[in-house]
Design a protein around this motif. Structure first.
Motif, PDB file in Angstrom:
ATOM      1  N   ARG A 297       9.437  -3.309  -3.882  1.00  0.00           N
ATOM      2  CA  ARG A 297       9.096  -2.541  -2.671  1.00  0.00           C
ATOM      3  C   ARG A 297      10.018  -2.831  -1.489  1.00  0.00           C
ATOM      4  NH1 ARG A 297       4.044  -0.175  -3.181  1.00  0.00           N
ATOM      5  NH2 ARG A 297       2.572  -1.245  -4.538  1.00  0.00           N
TER       6      ARG A 297
ATOM      7  N   VAL B 109      -0.972  -2.755   5.762  1.00  0.00           N
ATOM      8  CA  VAL B 109      -1.209  -2.925   4.329  1.00  0.00           C
ATOM      9  C   VAL B 109      -0.242  -3.989   3.840  1.00  0.00           C
ATOM     10  CG1 VAL B 109      -1.385  -1.791   2.085  1.00  0.00           C
ATOM     11  CG2 VAL B 109      -1.807  -0.474   4.142  1.00  0.00           C
TER      12      VAL B 109
ATOM     13  N   LYS C 158       1.424  -5.801   0.696  1.00  0.00           N
ATOM     14  CA  LYS C 158       1.683  -5.440  -0.705  1.00  0.00           C
ATOM     15  C   LYS C 158       2.620  -6.468  -1.336  1.00  0.00           C
ATOM     16  CE  LYS C 158       1.636  -0.458   0.329  1.00  0.00           C
ATOM     17  NZ  LYS C 158       2.356   0.831   0.219  1.00  0.00           N
TER      18      LYS C 158
ATOM     19  N   GLY D 209      -2.208   0.966  -6.445  1.00  0.00           N
ATOM     20  CA  GLY D 209      -2.958   0.176  -5.458  1.00  0.00           C
ATOM     21  C   GLY D 209      -3.171  -1.275  -5.861  1.00  0.00           C
TER      22      GLY D 209
ATOM     23  N   GLN E   2      -2.273  -5.040  -3.557  1.00  0.00           N
ATOM     24  CA  GLN E   2      -2.199  -4.710  -2.138  1.00  0.00           C
ATOM     25  C   GLN E   2      -3.553  -4.802  -1.470  1.00  0.00           C
ATOM     26  OE1 GLN E   2      -2.028  -0.358  -0.968  1.00  0.00           O
ATOM     27  NE2 GLN E   2      -0.690  -0.414  -2.753  1.00  0.00           N
TER      28      GLN E   2
ATOM     29  N   GLU F 266       3.204  -3.537   5.788  1.00  0.00           N
ATOM     30  CA  GLU F 266       3.530  -2.206   6.308  1.00  0.00           C
ATOM     31  C   GLU F 266       2.505  -1.804   7.337  1.00  0.00           C
ATOM     32  OE1 GLU F 266       4.421  -0.366   2.004  1.00  0.00           O
ATOM     33  OE2 GLU F 266       3.343   0.918   3.401  1.00  0.00           O
ATOM     34  N   LYS F 267       2.931  -1.018   8.275  1.00  0.00           N
ATOM     35  CA  LYS F 267       1.963  -0.455   9.220  1.00  0.00           C
ATOM     36  C   LYS F 267       1.080   0.534   8.460  1.00  0.00           C
ATOM     37  CE  LYS F 267       1.659   1.363  13.863  1.00  0.00           C
ATOM     38  NZ  LYS F 267       0.702   0.312  14.242  1.00  0.00           N
ATOM     39  N   PHE F 268      -0.198   0.527   8.773  1.00  0.00           N
ATOM     40  CA  PHE F 268      -1.108   1.495   8.143  1.00  0.00           C
ATOM     41  C   PHE F 268      -0.824   2.871   8.738  1.00  0.00           C
ATOM     42  CE2 PHE F 268      -4.989   3.914   7.629  1.00  0.00           C
ATOM     43  CZ  PHE F 268      -5.274   3.675   6.300  1.00  0.00           C
ATOM     44  N   ILE F 269      -0.611   3.837   7.865  1.00  0.00           N
ATOM     45  CA  ILE F 269      -0.292   5.192   8.314  1.00  0.00           C
ATOM     46  C   ILE F 269      -1.552   6.051   8.208  1.00  0.00           C
ATOM     47  CG2 ILE F 269       1.143   7.231   7.844  1.00  0.00           C
ATOM     48  CD1 ILE F 269       2.818   4.856   8.704  1.00  0.00           C
TER      49      ILE F 269
ATOM     50  N   PHE G  22      -2.677   9.207   7.608  1.00  0.00           N
ATOM     51  CA  PHE G  22      -2.066  10.456   7.124  1.00  0.00           C
ATOM     52  C   PHE G  22      -3.113  11.549   6.970  1.00  0.00           C
ATOM     53  CE2 PHE G  22      -2.708   7.600   3.443  1.00  0.00           C
ATOM     54  CZ  PHE G  22      -3.614   8.354   2.704  1.00  0.00           C
TER      55      PHE G  22
ATOM     56  N   GLU H  96      -1.591  13.233   1.206  1.00  0.00           N
ATOM     57  CA  GLU H  96      -0.560  12.564   0.413  1.00  0.00           C
ATOM     58  C   GLU H  96       0.127  13.644  -0.418  1.00  0.00           C
ATOM     59  OE1 GLU H  96      -1.094   8.451  -1.023  1.00  0.00           O
ATOM     60  OE2 GLU H  96      -3.216   8.832  -0.725  1.00  0.00           O
TER      61      GLU H  96
ATOM     62  N   HIS I 224      -6.472  10.887  -4.445  1.00  0.00           N
ATOM     63  CA  HIS I 224      -6.708   9.682  -5.250  1.00  0.00           C
ATOM     64  C   HIS I 224      -8.186   9.332  -5.268  1.00  0.00           C
ATOM     65  CE1 HIS I 224      -2.471   9.458  -4.135  1.00  0.00           C
ATOM     66  NE2 HIS I 224      -2.294   8.741  -5.234  1.00  0.00           N
TER      67      HIS I 224
ATOM     68  N   GLU J 150       6.950   9.715  -3.322  1.00  0.00           N
ATOM     69  CA  GLU J 150       5.596   9.815  -2.775  1.00  0.00           C
ATOM     70  C   GLU J 150       5.691   9.732  -1.258  1.00  0.00           C
ATOM     71  OE1 GLU J 150       2.769   7.071  -4.437  1.00  0.00           O
ATOM     72  OE2 GLU J 150       3.717   7.189  -6.403  1.00  0.00           O
TER      73      GLU J 150
ATOM     74  N   PHE K 162       3.639  10.448   2.790  1.00  0.00           N
ATOM     75  CA  PHE K 162       2.465  10.693   3.618  1.00  0.00           C
ATOM     76  C   PHE K 162       2.830  11.805   4.598  1.00  0.00           C
ATOM     77  CE2 PHE K 162       1.951   5.863   3.192  1.00  0.00           C
ATOM     78  CZ  PHE K 162       1.113   5.968   2.093  1.00  0.00           C
TER      79      PHE K 162
ATOM     80  N   ASN L  13       6.460   6.896   1.150  1.00  0.00           N
ATOM     81  CA  ASN L  13       5.694   5.698   0.754  1.00  0.00           C
ATOM     82  C   ASN L  13       6.421   4.953  -0.351  1.00  0.00           C
ATOM     83  OD1 ASN L  13       3.712   3.759   0.256  1.00  0.00           O
ATOM     84  ND2 ASN L  13       2.675   5.087  -1.208  1.00  0.00           N
ATOM     85  N   GLU L  14       6.648   5.606  -1.479  1.00  0.00           N
ATOM     86  CA  GLU L  14       7.388   4.901  -2.531  1.00  0.00           C
ATOM     87  C   GLU L  14       8.077   5.843  -3.499  1.00  0.00           C
ATOM     88  OE1 GLU L  14       3.696   3.711  -5.557  1.00  0.00           O
ATOM     89  OE2 GLU L  14       5.078   2.163  -4.864  1.00  0.00           O
TER      90      GLU L  14
HETATM   91  P1  AMP Z   1       1.160   2.439  -3.296  1.00  0.00           P
HETATM   92  O1  AMP Z   1       0.822   1.463  -4.387  1.00  0.00           O
HETATM   93  O2  AMP Z   1       2.153   1.954  -2.331  1.00  0.00           O
HETATM   94  O3  AMP Z   1       1.468   3.815  -3.852  1.00  0.00           O
HETATM   95  O4  AMP Z   1      -0.210   2.649  -2.487  1.00  0.00           O
HETATM   96  C1  AMP Z   1      -1.370   3.162  -3.089  1.00  0.00           C
HETATM   97  C2  AMP Z   1      -2.160   3.971  -2.089  1.00  0.00           C
HETATM   98  O5  AMP Z   1      -2.551   3.151  -0.973  1.00  0.00           O
HETATM   99  C3  AMP Z   1      -1.383   5.131  -1.474  1.00  0.00           C
HETATM  100  O6  AMP Z   1      -1.424   6.251  -2.315  1.00  0.00           O
HETATM  101  C4  AMP Z   1      -2.120   5.307  -0.159  1.00  0.00           C
HETATM  102  O7  AMP Z   1      -3.313   6.054  -0.354  1.00  0.00           O
HETATM  103  C5  AMP Z   1      -2.487   3.896   0.244  1.00  0.00           C
HETATM  104  N1  AMP Z   1      -1.433   3.326   1.119  1.00  0.00           N
HETATM  105  C6  AMP Z   1      -0.357   2.620   0.714  1.00  0.00           C
HETATM  106  N2  AMP Z   1       0.398   2.261   1.758  1.00  0.00           N
HETATM  107  C7  AMP Z   1      -0.199   2.746   2.865  1.00  0.00           C
HETATM  108  C8  AMP Z   1       0.110   2.712   4.261  1.00  0.00           C
HETATM  109  N3  AMP Z   1       1.182   2.076   4.762  1.00  0.00           N
HETATM  110  N4  AMP Z   1      -0.743   3.351   5.099  1.00  0.00           N
HETATM  111  C9  AMP Z   1      -1.849   3.975   4.641  1.00  0.00           C
HETATM  112  N5  AMP Z   1      -2.186   4.037   3.342  1.00  0.00           N
HETATM  113  C10 AMP Z   1      -1.385   3.434   2.458  1.00  0.00           C
END
Ligand code: AMP
Length: 380
Positions: free
Chosen positions: A107, A145, A147, A155, A158, A182-185, A187, A190, A213, A255, A257, A267-268
């Motif tokens: 990441r 968040v 991770k 998920g 994290q 990471e800052k919480f976004i 959104f 997605e 999700h 992926e 937001f 996001n990723e």
């Molecule tokens: P990821 O494993 O990074 O794909 O994260 C899994 C899920 O967690 C995402 O699909 C989002 O719903 C939520 N998420 C991850 N990072 C963030 C973030 N920085 N802000 C808000 N939600 C997040």
């Protein structure tokens, strides 16, 4: 530019899950042979491949032997160790390259790469101790968040951090390995964009997917996403830029937001076909799996145009909780397509298959796909 790898050749795929299975089905339809490599037996990919090699990714002899028999190596999951890729690369082309895998399996490297390329990501910091977490929480601001930097998906690895959380305690399960804060976004939706880049540098993106999700696992994908045309164009442009910056050869999912103000944050990345692109097997002129074949073989890319508005619903092992699902019940809806991955043991949360439905718009398609999924569970 190198000569294209033509039908009849043997394509190698590392990893042996459902993404490899659908890649193998697309490859066989085009007349290729497929070999798969993973540490498991009787796998979703192995069941439809010409050859299933069962060996550890650390088994140098097995990796080299596998690579000698194939015309090109591709992947269905990105967490293949770098040295495995290096061994294989001495015997055959590797697409996408080890460099792309190396970036996307971590990441922090991924975020640094994206930020370095001028692409939008959430504010982030590298964290290696409770002290660093406390300091970064102040600079970035909570909620955030936390991770793990490596090997996280759906998920896992994290945790959301609230301003009132005890950060020393929160750090404990993460201690011992690098992490990212990471800052919480906040959104609105997605979304994801699948992008393919060929050996010649040609790039295609599919229409934007909108993803919902449940328990951190993808539940429903709508394609096209219910977003303004201008936002969709920007999302596709971002994915295009990612593919150029990575010098990708293959298929990659971005992926993202989407914020209420129209801003998009990445996001990723997943340097392979992606669950949100499964709709394309039934609903696109060229699926993400066929495009992966075309891209890694150095063939021209196909059209990514949608045939119909579509919705995809994942089928998790939970659907087996009351016994064997009622397949005929779901298939009674004539517009529904059922995909099963050949996994023997249904476990809660395990992806066993998916359903795709079409409609006049994605809301209608989603209604049908949800009805089909509900019809699967036998009534007691
Ligand atoms: P990821 O494993 O990074 O794909 O994260 C899994 C899920 O967690 C995402 O699909 C989002 O719903 C939520 N998420 C991850 N990072 C963030 C973030 N920085 N802000 C808000 N939600 C997040």
């Amino acid at each position: 530019m190198s000569e294209p790898i033509l039908p009849g050749a043997v394509l190698g795929v590392m990893g042996s899950g459902q993404l490899g299975r659908m890649f193998a089905i697309a490859a066989r339809r085009l007349g290729y042979r497929v070999h798969t490599f993973s540490p498991e037996y009787d796998t979703p990919t192995g069941q439809v491949a010409d050859k299933e090699v069962t060996a550890s990714y650390d088994d140098e002899t097995a990796v080299r032997e596998f690579a000698r028999e194939i015309a090109v190596l591709t992947f269905e999951f990105e967490n293949v160790p770098s040295r495995t890729v290096e061994w294989a690369a001495e015997h055959c082309p590797v697409r996408p390259s080890g460099k792309v895998l190396h970036i996307c399996q971590h990441r922090l490297r991924e975020k640094e790469f994206l930020a370095g390329a001028g692409l939008p990501v959430a504010p982030f910091r590298r964290i290696e101790s409770a002290e660093e977490l406390a300091a970064s929480a102040k600079t970035i601001g909570l909620p955030g968040v936390l991770k793990t930097a490596a090997f996280g998906y759906d998920g896992k690895g994290q945790r959301k951090l609230a301003p009132s959380d005890d950060l020393t305690a929160a750090w404990q399960p993460f201690a011992g390995q690098p992490a990212v804060l990471e800052k919480f976004i906040t959104f609105e939706r997605e979304i994801s964009v699948l992008v393919a880049r060929g050996v010649d540098g040609a790039i295609t993106t599919w229409p934007v997917c909108e993803n919902e999700h449940a328990n951190h696992i993808l539940d429903i994908t709508y394609c096209p996403a219910r977003i303004p045309v201008e936002v969709a164009a920007r999302a596709r442009e971002l994915a295009h830029k990612v593919a150029v910056a990575l010098e990708l050869v293959g298929v990659l999912a971005v992926e993202m937001f989407l914020l209420a103000n129209g801003e998009i944050v990445i996001n990723e990345l997943a340097p392979r076909p992606h669950n949100s692109g499964h709709f394309s097997f039934d609903a696109s002129v060229t699926s993400q799996f066929e495009q992966q074949v075309r891209a890694v073989c150095g063939l021209p890319l196909g059209s990514t145009e949608s045939l119909r508005p579509a919705a995809m619903a994942n089928l998790l092992g939970d659907a087996w909780s009351k016994g064997e699902p009622n397949w005929a019940g779901a298939l009674k809806l004539p517009e529904v397509k059922l995909h099963l991955y050949g996994k023997a043991t249904p476990k809660p949360g395990r992806k066993m298959g998916h359903l795709v439905a079409f409609g006049r718009d994605v809301d209608e398609a989603a209604e049908i796909v949800r009805a089909a999924r509900a019809a699967l569970v036998p009534h007691s």
